[in-house]
Design an enzyme around this catalytic site. Structure first.
Site, PDB file in Angstrom:
ATOM      1  N   HIS A 284       0.864  -1.185   0.000  1.00 40.27           N
ATOM      2  CA  HIS A 284       0.000   0.000   0.000  1.00 40.27           C
ATOM      3  C   HIS A 284       0.901   1.235   0.000  1.00 40.27           C
ATOM      4  CE1 HIS A 284      -2.752   3.006   1.803  1.00 40.27           C
ATOM      5  NE2 HIS A 284      -3.728   2.242   1.415  1.00 40.27           N
TER       6      HIS A 284
ATOM      7  N   ASP B 107       2.739  -4.576   7.842  1.00 35.75           N
ATOM      8  CA  ASP B 107       1.541  -3.743   7.718  1.00 35.75           C
ATOM      9  C   ASP B 107       0.336  -4.657   7.882  1.00 35.75           C
ATOM     10  OD1 ASP B 107       0.221  -1.669   4.983  1.00 35.75           O
ATOM     11  OD2 ASP B 107      -0.761  -2.604   6.699  1.00 35.75           O
TER      12      ASP B 107
ATOM     13  N   GLN C  94      -5.045  -4.974   7.032  1.00 31.41           N
ATOM     14  CA  GLN C  94      -6.085  -5.882   6.535  1.00 31.41           C
ATOM     15  C   GLN C  94      -5.995  -7.255   7.193  1.00 31.41           C
ATOM     16  OE1 GLN C  94      -8.455  -4.805   4.704  1.00 31.41           O
ATOM     17  NE2 GLN C  94      -7.629  -2.928   3.844  1.00 31.41           N
TER      18      GLN C  94
ATOM     19  N   LYS D 196     -10.794  -0.059  10.771  1.00 24.81           N
ATOM     20  CA  LYS D 196     -10.983  -1.244   9.942  1.00 24.81           C
ATOM     21  C   LYS D 196     -11.398  -2.452  10.764  1.00 24.81           C
ATOM     22  CE  LYS D 196      -7.556   0.181   6.504  1.00 24.81           C
ATOM     23  NZ  LYS D 196      -8.328   0.524   5.309  1.00 24.81           N
TER      24      LYS D 196
ATOM     25  N   CYS E 162      -4.809   2.664  -3.550  1.00 24.69           N
ATOM     26  CA  CYS E 162      -3.492   3.113  -3.045  1.00 24.69           C
ATOM     27  C   CYS E 162      -2.415   2.055  -3.292  1.00 24.69           C
ATOM     28  CB  CYS E 162      -3.557   3.471  -1.567  1.00 24.69           C
ATOM     29  SG  CYS E 162      -4.735   4.755  -1.199  1.00 24.69           S
TER      30      CYS E 162
HETATM   31  C1  LIG Z   1      -2.798  -2.697   3.517  1.00 25.43           C
HETATM   32  C2  LIG Z   1      -3.089  -1.290   3.970  1.00 25.43           C
HETATM   33  N1  LIG Z   1      -2.113  -0.575   4.573  1.00 25.43           N
HETATM   34  C3  LIG Z   1      -2.333   0.679   5.020  1.00 25.43           C
HETATM   35  C4  LIG Z   1      -3.563   1.283   4.856  1.00 25.43           C
HETATM   36  C5  LIG Z   1      -3.777   2.690   5.393  1.00 25.43           C
HETATM   37  O1  LIG Z   1      -4.676   2.624   6.466  1.00 25.43           O
HETATM   38  P1  LIG Z   1      -5.156   4.006   7.098  1.00 25.43           P
HETATM   39  O2  LIG Z   1      -3.914   4.746   7.463  1.00 25.43           O
HETATM   40  O3  LIG Z   1      -6.013   3.623   8.294  1.00 25.43           O
HETATM   41  O4  LIG Z   1      -5.947   4.680   6.020  1.00 25.43           O
HETATM   42  C6  LIG Z   1      -4.609   0.574   4.234  1.00 25.43           C
HETATM   43  C7  LIG Z   1      -5.965   1.239   4.040  1.00 25.43           C
HETATM   44  N2  LIG Z   1      -6.620   0.751   2.885  1.00 25.43           N
HETATM   45  C8  LIG Z   1      -7.664   1.367   2.325  1.00 25.43           C
HETATM   46  C9  LIG Z   1      -8.233   2.536   2.663  1.00 25.43           C
HETATM   47  O5  LIG Z   1      -9.288   2.727   1.787  1.00 25.43           O
HETATM   48  N3  LIG Z   1      -9.348   1.680   0.901  1.00 25.43           N
HETATM   49  C10 LIG Z   1      -8.359   0.834   1.217  1.00 25.43           C
HETATM   50  O6  LIG Z   1      -8.111  -0.219   0.655  1.00 25.43           O
HETATM   51  C11 LIG Z   1      -4.371  -0.732   3.792  1.00 25.43           C
HETATM   52  O7  LIG Z   1      -5.341  -1.462   3.205  1.00 25.43           O
END
Ligand SMILES: Cc1ncc(COP(=O)(O)O)c(CNc2co[nH]c2=O)c1O
Length: 410
Positions: A125, A202, A205, A228, A368
């Site tokens: 990501h 990371d 998910q 999430k 992303c």
């Molecule tokens: C694998 C992964 N890493 C990092 C992030 C960043 O998380 P955040 O800092 O809480 O935003 C996301 C968010 N993924 C997504 C956010 O919106 N659609 C997505 O797939 C992610 O899916």
């Protein structure tokens, strides 16, 4: 394992009863953010209504209550992911992205230099890929990328080629938000440690969707987000091994993170507080604590199994259509509860827009992971992602809405 009582669980998410233009909402965008469980909302409301105060142990009663709640939330989240060091191994941030940046700046900017390598994967990501790319540029280090194979899994032979004695950090996603691939993170961490490199995982998910034990994985750092996992937005988590966090200098400064300040110099407070300057996400921490309690009561292995069953059903139904390209591994232990796909001759954005007309909420775009989409040879993809409250009937609604799009563009 007894299956989830989804009908009962859905009662904890009133938003799922919404209708859009008379059609029942079908929420399948959980990889972007999940819905917030009522116990989480209740816990946050209770905080604001009964013991709202600033933390850092002010002299009055309310501040003591708020401080204890905030501190204990660290312990509870640490316990949830198997961090035996409790709050001394659990930093609260804004989100996974900030957790990633904390390691990249507080560790990377000091430890990386010319000749050092940061090994990533092609499915990272932007939260990790762009961050390490920028830190490498500033420090003179280099980034290399473990390739994915034709199934959307990591090529582990290539991983063993990439990770060498020049590697300082391996940063890998536990579960891909685009492919649904579940990566062999314990193996990646072992290879990194065999070369005296650190490993950042990371887990954005993964933690919401399956049991995670950071000590079994032996990750040096592990990041995830509250929003999430049926919890609030505005709070993220960074697990770090205690000795590493002890050694690391903060990269954000201010009140609450210091021990002593003079006009000439400052010294830092204990971990995690030295990494949490200013007024922290107090209500969000209370909410995240409630989310962890909620998920643990259901059982993370049951949530994983439920999501994998839905993903398998979705995969089979989409594959049977004959004109849908699905990305990532076939259903099984290497695929989590999301399915990325494209409908032949319909751009993902158009597809998602028509799905929205049918009250089916999916995500479309690059998620992303633009370099990964370049690797897949597509500009964008559609993605259905499931959670504990989704049903097989909602998968059927997904397929029916796709058929409407197919008819429209026929
Ligand atoms: C694998 C992964 N890493 C990092 C992030 C960043 O998380 P955040 O800092 O809480 O935003 C996301 C968010 N993924 C997504 C956010 O919106 N659609 C997505 O797939 C992610 O899916």
């Amino acid at each position: 394992l007894e299956s989830l009582d989804v009908e009962r669980l859905r009662e904890d998410f009133p938003i799922l009863e919404r209708e859009l233009d008379g059609k029942p909402l079908v929420y399948l965008d959980n990889a972007a953010t999940t819905q917030t469980a009522d116990p989480v909302v209740d816990a946050m409301s209770d905080y604001y209504r009964r013991y709202n105060a600033n933390v850092h142990r002010g002299i009055h009663h309310l501040s003591q209550e708020a401080s204890i709640a905030y501190e204990e939330a660290h312990d509870r989240v640490a316990e949830f992911v198997g961090a035996s060091g409790g709050r001394e191994e659990m930093i609260f941030t804004k989100n996974t992205t900030e957790s990633e940046n904390l390691v990249a700046y507080a560790w990377g900017m000091r430890e990386l230099g010319p000749g050092d390598e940061v090994v990533l994967t092609e499915m990272e990501h932007h939260a990790s890929l762009v961050t390490w790319q920028q830190i490498a540029e500033r420090t003179g280090a280099d980034c290399t990328y473990i390739q994915i194979d034709e199934t959307g899994r990591l090529d582990m032979d290539h991983a063993r080629e990439c990770i060498t004695d020049d590697t300082a950090m391996v940063s890998a996603v536990h579960v891909s938000n685009t492919l649904g691939t579940v990566n062999p993170v314990s193996e990646l961490v072992d290879i990194a440690h065999d070369h005296d490199a650190l490993a950042f995982i990371d887990g954005a998910q993964a933690v919401p969707n399956r049991p995670v034990d950071v000590e079994a994985i032996d990750a040096d750092f592990y990041a995830f987000s509250g929003h999430k996992m049926a919890g609030p937005t505005g709070i993220g988590c960074l697990y770090g091994k205690a000795h590493l966090l002890e050694e690391m200098e903060p990269y954000l400064y201010g009140g609450g993170m210091i021990r002593k300040v003079t006009f000439e110099e400052s010294t830092w407070g204990d971990v995690p507080w030295k990494f949490e300057p200013g007024t922290p996400p107090i209500a969000e921490a209370v909410g995240l604590h409630a989310a962890v309690d909620y998920l643990e009561e259901i059982g993370m292995d049951r949530i994983r199994d439920h999501e994998e069953e839905l993903a398998e059903y979705a995969y089979e139904r989409l594959a049977a259509e004959g004109d849908i390209e699905i990305y990532g591994p076939e259903p099984g232990p290497d695929r989590s509860g999301l399915v990325g796909f494209n409908l032949e001759s319909v751009h993902a954005h158009d597809l998602a827009s028509i799905m929205n007309d049918h009250a089916v909420a999916i995500r479309a775009g690059d998620h992303c992971t633009q370099p990964l989409h370049d690797r897949l040879g597509v500009a964008a993809s559609a993605r259905a992602s499931f959670y504990l409250y989704n049903t097989r009937e909602e998968v059927d609604a997904l397929v029916d809405a796709i058929d409407s799009a197919r008819q429209l563009f026929a």
